[in-house]
Design a protein around this motif. Sequence first.
Motif, PDB file in Angstrom:
ATOM      1  N   THR A 217      73.035  66.392  28.608  1.00 46.66           N
ATOM      2  CA  THR A 217      73.410  64.983  28.535  1.00 46.66           C
ATOM      3  C   THR A 217      72.752  64.253  29.704  1.00 46.66           C
ATOM      4  O   THR A 217      72.866  64.740  30.829  1.00 46.66           O
ATOM      5  CB  THR A 217      74.945  64.807  28.690  1.00 46.66           C
ATOM      6  N   PRO A 218      72.066  63.135  29.513  1.00 49.39           N
ATOM      7  CA  PRO A 218      71.717  62.572  28.195  1.00 49.39           C
ATOM      8  C   PRO A 218      70.699  63.453  27.479  1.00 49.39           C
ATOM      9  O   PRO A 218      70.041  64.280  28.110  1.00 49.39           O
ATOM     10  CB  PRO A 218      71.118  61.212  28.571  1.00 49.39           C
ATOM     11  N   LYS A 219      70.548  63.228  26.173  1.00 47.46           N
ATOM     12  CA  LYS A 219      69.610  64.037  25.373  1.00 47.46           C
ATOM     13  C   LYS A 219      68.169  63.697  25.753  1.00 47.46           C
ATOM     14  O   LYS A 219      67.885  62.626  26.285  1.00 47.46           O
ATOM     15  CB  LYS A 219      69.804  63.744  23.880  1.00 47.46           C
ATOM     16  N   HIS A 220      67.262  64.598  25.421  1.00 45.37           N
ATOM     17  CA  HIS A 220      65.854  64.358  25.741  1.00 45.37           C
ATOM     18  C   HIS A 220      65.341  63.119  25.004  1.00 45.37           C
ATOM     19  O   HIS A 220      65.663  62.908  23.829  1.00 45.37           O
ATOM     20  CB  HIS A 220      65.007  65.576  25.360  1.00 45.37           C
ATOM     21  N   THR A 221      64.509  62.351  25.700  1.00 46.18           N
ATOM     22  CA  THR A 221      64.032  61.100  25.108  1.00 46.18           C
ATOM     23  C   THR A 221      62.962  61.297  24.026  1.00 46.18           C
ATOM     24  O   THR A 221      62.668  60.365  23.276  1.00 46.18           O
ATOM     25  CB  THR A 221      63.441  60.184  26.203  1.00 46.18           C
ATOM     26  N   SER A 222      62.347  62.492  23.933  1.00 48.15           N
ATOM     27  CA  SER A 222      61.323  62.651  22.886  1.00 48.15           C
ATOM     28  C   SER A 222      61.856  63.343  21.638  1.00 48.15           C
ATOM     29  O   SER A 222      61.086  63.727  20.754  1.00 48.15           O
ATOM     30  CB  SER A 222      60.083  63.371  23.428  1.00 48.15           C
ATOM     31  N   ILE A 223      63.169  63.461  21.534  1.00 47.15           N
ATOM     32  CA  ILE A 223      63.766  63.995  20.297  1.00 47.15           C
ATOM     33  C   ILE A 223      63.595  62.968  19.179  1.00 47.15           C
ATOM     34  O   ILE A 223      63.769  61.771  19.393  1.00 47.15           O
ATOM     35  CB  ILE A 223      65.280  64.266  20.524  1.00 47.15           C
ATOM     36  N   ASP A 224      63.254  63.460  17.986  1.00 48.65           N
ATOM     37  CA  ASP A 224      63.234  62.587  16.805  1.00 48.65           C
ATOM     38  C   ASP A 224      64.685  62.489  16.303  1.00 48.65           C
ATOM     39  O   ASP A 224      65.174  63.387  15.614  1.00 48.65           O
ATOM     40  CB  ASP A 224      62.322  63.205  15.739  1.00 48.65           C
ATOM     41  N   THR A 225      65.342  61.384  16.658  1.00 47.57           N
ATOM     42  CA  THR A 225      66.790  61.301  16.402  1.00 47.57           C
ATOM     43  C   THR A 225      67.129  61.036  14.936  1.00 47.57           C
ATOM     44  O   THR A 225      68.300  61.041  14.569  1.00 47.57           O
ATOM     45  CB  THR A 225      67.443  60.212  17.283  1.00 47.57           C
ATOM     46  N   THR A 226      66.115  60.826  14.093  1.00 43.43           N
ATOM     47  CA  THR A 226      66.454  60.758  12.662  1.00 43.43           C
ATOM     48  C   THR A 226      66.781  62.157  12.136  1.00 43.43           C
ATOM     49  O   THR A 226      67.502  62.306  11.159  1.00 43.43           O
ATOM     50  CB  THR A 226      65.312  60.150  11.815  1.00 43.43           C
ATOM     51  N   LEU A 227      66.217  63.182  12.789  1.00 44.69           N
ATOM     52  CA  LEU A 227      66.442  64.562  12.321  1.00 44.69           C
ATOM     53  C   LEU A 227      67.380  65.345  13.238  1.00 44.69           C
ATOM     54  O   LEU A 227      68.133  66.202  12.781  1.00 44.69           O
ATOM     55  CB  LEU A 227      65.099  65.301  12.216  1.00 44.69           C
TER      56      LEU A 227
END
Length: 410
Positions: free
Chosen positions: A364-374
């Motif tokens: 936390t916080p989550k990684h900024t390069s995650i594709d948050t749609t998936l």
Amino acid sequence: MRLYKVSLLFIILSFANVCVPSFLDLKKKKDDNNMLLLALALSQGSGWVWNLPPGFPVPTVPSENPMSQAKVDLGRFLFYDKKLSADESMSCSSCHFQRLAFSDGKATPSGITAEAHPRNAQHLSNAAYHPRLTWSNSLLKTLEQQARVPMFSVAPPELGLANDDYLGKLKSNSTYQKLFSAAFGNGDSAVTEQNVRFALASFQRTMISGYSPYDKATNGNRSAMSASATRGASVFNGEVAECFHCHGGFNFTDTTLHTKQTSEEFAYHNNGTHNNAFYDALPLNKQGLKEVTLVASDQGKFRAPSLRNVGLTFPYMHDGSIMCDDSANPDHPTGIASGATLETCARNALGKVIDQYTTGGAGTPKHTSIDTTLIRPFSLQPSEKADLINFLLALTDSEFVNDSKFSSPF
Ligand code: HEC
Ligand code: HEC
């Protein structure tokens, strides 16, 4: 035997029968020799026949290294031979065990020195279909290229080869004299660094896994997969868990190349294994695709691994950071005491992988390069989680890990 080979002997015999009615005629003998050469050429090139599992596409093979049984045979010896390391202590098989689908059960292995590799040793099932090799090196496009890394890399050394001494050892060995001659033509000149890599690549292209319970069920034998695993397939392919977007297709990865494709498909994703702060504290060679591209948003991005044989390939992720509890680990004293098996470990560790996905990634916080749609939080019922694990375990191909074609020839 899953892969059909055009037997050299068979071709030679059939040519000899057709072409040489009289063995006493010297001129005919010369024709016979020409026929033998032709037969050799055929068996080295287009004569290769893949006997693939049902539904599997034909792998793409680089034109400069066509398949042949002689190269596959040579590659098998080389894969298992410790002469391929500087101090003769290791071979490819030291980090790629057949019983674990050619992974090694360690978080990160060490080569001939104590220095650990920055990443986990990958399984080699169906590597023939990867248009990009390794977890995150987008520059490695063929098995022929990739073999250079374990042979010659220095940071860290794997097999630690630093000069041509290993070629001298192969040249002076009568078994290799025969194997190299059959694969690449006569004489010492066949024993080259390139031909070593070409033979290793040919052998690895035969490591095809497609007879798991999942495959059997897909091809009509519905009872090969349990009801729970069958329900798990729907979870895997559903729009809640989203697994199939990155681990889809016959090889359970979105990075593939085969002869039915018009172009290669490859992608690198951040699936949330760690957050920014975690990677920022690591050296560049542990930050994923960013090591190669130097683009900040490529931090934490990796090729989605093929999930074939995933029941055997723990510890999971590029750094082996997701592992079963000691009590579920058959290699740990408490695991031995509790009767742990490969399956107890895989079940336990896969549960942790799924927990990471349901929380939308670690940290936390989550990684900024995650594709948050998936990759974003979602919930599964305990029964759905169990079904998903059973589905993943149905990708284990016991014929592959026991096939004597892939075992040590020594
Ligand atoms: C010291 C342990 C070690 C040895 C020895 C070793 N490997 Fe590996 N192998 C690894 C690791 C670690 C990776 C992941 C590399 C990465 O991501 O950079 C890997 C990855 C691979 C891959 C990529 C698989 C994929 O899915 O892209 C192939 C192919 C491979 N190794 C073949 C070989 C061959 C052939 C040899 C012998 C010449 C060999 N390895 C020797 C540890 C080893
Ligand atoms: C956005 C793409 C993406 C989605 C969606 C996704 N994965 Fe992954 N998966 C990856 C990547 C990338 C890795 C490797 C990450 C790493 O090494 O840090 C991975 C690794 C894994 C591993 C570890 C395999 C190994 O051999 O180490 C498992 C198991 C897995 N995923 C299962 C799943 C399941 C189950 C789902 C659905 C709940 C899922 N994945 C959804 C991209 C994805």
